[in-house]
Scaffold this motif. Sequence first.
Motif, PDB file in Angstrom:
ATOM      1  N   ASP A 188      51.335  12.279  50.602  1.00 43.85           N
ATOM      2  CA  ASP A 188      51.149  13.727  50.674  1.00 43.85           C
ATOM      3  C   ASP A 188      49.659  13.994  50.863  1.00 43.85           C
ATOM      4  OD1 ASP A 188      52.516  16.527  50.013  1.00 43.85           O
ATOM      5  OD2 ASP A 188      50.564  16.478  49.017  1.00 43.85           O
ATOM      6  N   TYR A 189      49.313  14.765  51.886  1.00 45.56           N
ATOM      7  CA  TYR A 189      47.901  15.012  52.178  1.00 45.56           C
ATOM      8  C   TYR A 189      47.218  15.788  51.057  1.00 45.56           C
ATOM      9  CZ  TYR A 189      48.446  13.369  56.986  1.00 45.56           C
ATOM     10  OH  TYR A 189      48.666  12.588  58.080  1.00 45.56           O
ATOM     11  N   THR A 190      47.911  16.773  50.505  1.00 47.31           N
ATOM     12  CA  THR A 190      47.298  17.570  49.439  1.00 47.31           C
ATOM     13  C   THR A 190      47.026  16.723  48.206  1.00 47.31           C
ATOM     14  OG1 THR A 190      48.464  19.530  50.258  1.00 47.31           O
ATOM     15  CG2 THR A 190      47.569  19.619  48.019  1.00 47.31           C
ATOM     16  N   THR A 191      48.009  15.909  47.815  1.00 44.30           N
ATOM     17  CA  THR A 191      47.815  15.049  46.649  1.00 44.30           C
ATOM     18  C   THR A 191      46.712  14.034  46.893  1.00 44.30           C
ATOM     19  OG1 THR A 191      50.156  15.307  46.058  1.00 44.30           O
ATOM     20  CG2 THR A 191      48.961  13.467  45.068  1.00 44.30           C
ATOM     21  N   ALA A 192      46.656  13.455  48.099  1.00 41.12           N
ATOM     22  CA  ALA A 192      45.604  12.490  48.411  1.00 41.12           C
ATOM     23  C   ALA A 192      44.227  13.134  48.318  1.00 41.12           C
ATOM     24  CB  ALA A 192      45.831  11.908  49.803  1.00 41.12           C
ATOM     25  N   SER A 193      44.108  14.366  48.794  1.00 41.01           N
ATOM     26  CA  SER A 193      42.826  15.065  48.711  1.00 41.01           C
ATOM     27  C   SER A 193      42.452  15.342  47.257  1.00 41.01           C
ATOM     28  CB  SER A 193      42.896  16.361  49.514  1.00 41.01           C
ATOM     29  OG  SER A 193      41.691  17.092  49.407  1.00 41.01           O
ATOM     30  N   ARG A 194      43.438  15.716  46.441  1.00 45.82           N
ATOM     31  CA  ARG A 194      43.149  15.999  45.034  1.00 45.82           C
ATOM     32  C   ARG A 194      42.765  14.729  44.278  1.00 45.82           C
ATOM     33  NH1 ARG A 194      48.148  20.137  43.456  1.00 45.82           N
ATOM     34  NH2 ARG A 194      47.487  21.886  44.814  1.00 45.82           N
ATOM     35  N   VAL A 195      43.424  13.622  44.579  1.00 49.30           N
ATOM     36  CA  VAL A 195      43.082  12.361  43.914  1.00 49.30           C
ATOM     37  C   VAL A 195      41.658  11.959  44.249  1.00 49.30           C
ATOM     38  CG1 VAL A 195      43.592   9.899  43.828  1.00 49.30           C
ATOM     39  CG2 VAL A 195      45.456  11.556  43.737  1.00 49.30           C
ATOM     40  N   ALA A 196      41.277  12.062  45.527  1.00 48.52           N
ATOM     41  CA  ALA A 196      39.916  11.712  45.925  1.00 48.52           C
ATOM     42  C   ALA A 196      38.899  12.620  45.231  1.00 48.52           C
ATOM     43  CB  ALA A 196      39.775  11.801  47.443  1.00 48.52           C
ATOM     44  N   ALA A 197      39.202  13.920  45.165  1.00 45.60           N
ATOM     45  CA  ALA A 197      38.267  14.839  44.510  1.00 45.60           C
ATOM     46  C   ALA A 197      38.157  14.543  43.018  1.00 45.60           C
ATOM     47  CB  ALA A 197      38.724  16.278  44.741  1.00 45.60           C
ATOM     48  N   ALA A 198      39.265  14.195  42.372  1.00 49.81           N
ATOM     49  CA  ALA A 198      39.220  13.905  40.937  1.00 49.81           C
ATOM     50  C   ALA A 198      38.444  12.624  40.660  1.00 49.81           C
ATOM     51  CB  ALA A 198      40.650  13.790  40.392  1.00 49.81           C
ATOM     52  N   ILE A 199      38.609  11.611  41.503  1.00 49.40           N
ATOM     53  CA  ILE A 199      37.869  10.353  41.311  1.00 49.40           C
ATOM     54  C   ILE A 199      36.382  10.576  41.531  1.00 49.40           C
ATOM     55  CG2 ILE A 199      37.534   8.028  42.237  1.00 49.40           C
ATOM     56  CD1 ILE A 199      40.507   7.912  42.779  1.00 49.40           C
ATOM     57  N   ASN A 200      36.036  11.360  42.539  1.00 50.67           N
ATOM     58  CA  ASN A 200      34.620  11.644  42.777  1.00 50.67           C
ATOM     59  C   ASN A 200      34.025  12.440  41.620  1.00 50.67           C
ATOM     60  OD1 ASN A 200      34.468  10.338  45.259  1.00 50.67           O
ATOM     61  ND2 ASN A 200      35.171  12.153  46.381  1.00 50.67           N
ATOM     62  N   GLY A 201      34.785  13.363  41.052  1.00 50.71           N
ATOM     63  CA  GLY A 201      34.273  14.119  39.925  1.00 50.71           C
ATOM     64  C   GLY A 201      34.100  13.273  38.672  1.00 50.71           C
ATOM     65  N   ARG A 202      34.879  12.186  38.556  1.00 50.96           N
ATOM     66  CA  ARG A 202      34.799  11.333  37.367  1.00 50.96           C
ATOM     67  C   ARG A 202      33.804  10.189  37.553  1.00 50.96           C
ATOM     68  NH1 ARG A 202      38.592   9.484  33.481  1.00 50.96           N
ATOM     69  NH2 ARG A 202      37.517   7.960  32.147  1.00 50.96           N
ATOM     70  N   LEU A 203      33.787   9.570  38.742  1.00 48.98           N
ATOM     71  CA  LEU A 203      32.990   8.358  38.943  1.00 48.98           C
ATOM     72  C   LEU A 203      31.754   8.573  39.801  1.00 48.98           C
ATOM     73  CD1 LEU A 203      35.897   5.803  39.555  1.00 48.98           C
ATOM     74  CD2 LEU A 203      34.778   6.412  37.412  1.00 48.98           C
ATOM     75  N   GLY A 204      31.692   9.682  40.520  1.00 50.07           N
ATOM     76  CA  GLY A 204      30.519   9.904  41.358  1.00 50.07           C
ATOM     77  C   GLY A 204      30.925  10.357  42.743  1.00 50.07           C
ATOM     78  N   MET A 205      30.150  11.288  43.291  1.00 50.24           N
ATOM     79  CA  MET A 205      30.482  11.853  44.595  1.00 50.24           C
ATOM     80  C   MET A 205      30.349  10.801  45.689  1.00 50.24           C
ATOM     81  SD  MET A 205      31.447  14.870  44.035  1.00 50.24           S
ATOM     82  CE  MET A 205      31.482  15.421  45.747  1.00 50.24           C
ATOM     83  N   GLY A 206      31.280  10.874  46.641  1.00 45.95           N
ATOM     84  CA  GLY A 206      31.211  10.011  47.804  1.00 45.95           C
ATOM     85  C   GLY A 206      31.890   8.670  47.656  1.00 45.95           C
ATOM     86  N   LEU A 207      32.380   8.303  46.470  1.00 43.87           N
ATOM     87  CA  LEU A 207      33.032   7.005  46.305  1.00 43.87           C
ATOM     88  C   LEU A 207      34.421   6.986  46.915  1.00 43.87           C
ATOM     89  CD1 LEU A 207      32.071   5.941  42.658  1.00 43.87           C
ATOM     90  CD2 LEU A 207      31.061   5.192  44.830  1.00 43.87           C
ATOM     91  N   ALA A 208      35.174   8.071  46.776  1.00 45.96           N
ATOM     92  CA  ALA A 208      36.562   8.121  47.238  1.00 45.96           C
ATOM     93  C   ALA A 208      36.679   8.991  48.468  1.00 45.96           C
ATOM     94  CB  ALA A 208      37.464   8.646  46.119  1.00 45.96           C
ATOM     95  N   GLN A 209      37.380   8.468  49.469  1.00 48.32           N
ATOM     96  CA  GLN A 209      37.615   9.197  50.697  1.00 48.32           C
ATOM     97  C   GLN A 209      39.088   9.047  51.086  1.00 48.32           C
ATOM     98  OE1 GLN A 209      35.526  11.145  52.329  1.00 48.32           O
ATOM     99  NE2 GLN A 209      33.751  10.689  51.015  1.00 48.32           N
ATOM    100  N   PRO A 210      39.843  10.149  51.220  1.00 43.10           N
ATOM    101  CA  PRO A 210      41.233  10.028  51.672  1.00 43.10           C
ATOM    102  C   PRO A 210      41.283   9.665  53.150  1.00 43.10           C
ATOM    103  CG  PRO A 210      40.630  12.337  51.404  1.00 43.10           C
ATOM    104  CD  PRO A 210      39.469  11.545  50.905  1.00 43.10           C
ATOM    105  N   ARG A 211      42.029   8.589  53.464  1.00 41.65           N
ATOM    106  CA  ARG A 211      42.120   8.124  54.847  1.00 41.65           C
ATOM    107  C   ARG A 211      43.367   8.650  55.549  1.00 41.65           C
ATOM    108  NH1 ARG A 211      37.093   7.433  55.914  1.00 41.65           N
ATOM    109  NH2 ARG A 211      36.064   5.878  54.577  1.00 41.65           N
ATOM    110  N   ASP A 212      44.432   8.858  54.807  1.00 37.97           N
ATOM    111  CA  ASP A 212      45.654   9.428  55.357  1.00 37.97           C
ATOM    112  C   ASP A 212      46.448  10.023  54.205  1.00 37.97           C
ATOM    113  OD1 ASP A 212      46.907   7.176  54.130  1.00 37.97           O
ATOM    114  OD2 ASP A 212      46.571   6.006  55.950  1.00 37.97           O
TER     115      ASP A 212
END
Length: 362
Positions: A188-212
């Motif tokens: 799911d694109y929306t869930t993938a985007s939210r997971v990437a945003a949550a990981i970046n907010g927890r571990l640091g910006m720019g670490l997680a990027q949704p690819r598909d």
Amino acid sequence: MALLLVALPASAADAMRVKDLGKLRGWRDNALVGVGVVTGLAGTGDSMASKTTRQSLANLLSQFNLTVPPEAIQSRNVALVSVSAALPTFARPGDTLDVTVSSTGDARSLVGGTLLITPLKAANGRVYALAQGSLSVGGYRYDANGNVVQKNHPTSGSVPGGATVEVGVSAEMMDEHQSVTFVLNEPDYTTASRVAAAINGRLGMGLAQPRDASGIEIAVPPGRREHLVGFFADIENVMVRPDRRARVVVNERTGTVVSGGDVRISRVAISHGDIKIAVSQHNSASQPYGVWQGGPDVRTAIVTNTRVDVDEQDGGHFVAGQDTVADLVQALARMRVSTRDVISILRAVKAAGALHGELVIQ
């Protein structure tokens, strides 16, 4: 008995751990399979017509310096079986696996049998585990004089912890770009985007990027590449609220309806009722005047009377002005509409274009 379930609408309290939404790429089980022999059966093994079983037993005996021609083996206490198991990720030598055993010949039952040591191979042809032990069969079969009593499937069973891992396996979690990929169970694109945003907010910006829609690529910082376990643990415990598709699942065989509480519907009018039509026939004999005098053209005639009865029960009339399927289902429940009628109504609402979601019929 029919069953209807309605999921409540998603809210901020529906946040879940990332580990509950998917797994890291490379985390997978490996299928193992082998062919073995089960002994100790009480005359319920393979018949004499099974040449494969007799050859397998002869090959087994030859390993113990016993040369017996296959045609000389007359036992029905043995059966040829297929053995399967799943080798988990990061399995180490000495770990035990559950084993599934099923008959490949014409054995009637595997109750009371013991699996002899059987090598289990992976798709690459390499032996990773050895299986043996007493079978646990959740059934039985007894027959005598043409009478058969059987429960469940006695030709398959299991050996809990019956396989011992001989060769361990590991997974390369990081790729050549020093990153890992998290894969969602439900793309799911929306869930993938939210997971990437949550990981970046927890571990640091720019670490997680949704690819598909299913994959999120996460770069491993240089300072954490030597301590991947802690890094992966931080990723797994990030909280995120997944998105949910508007979907209604209907199982017509069991009368089950499962719907997301936020599946929306438009205003729609519903009329639902039953019409019963009964057609009956009654035959009677017609005795015209003069039959007793025996006239040449006078005879008895059979007359068939047909009757059609139409019984129209009071149909339900309902105008749905609710916003969601949950509201519609609750309104129909107050009208004491059966679950199977609810299924028919939902299909009609979807056909009318008023159900704004996916209707899955199983």
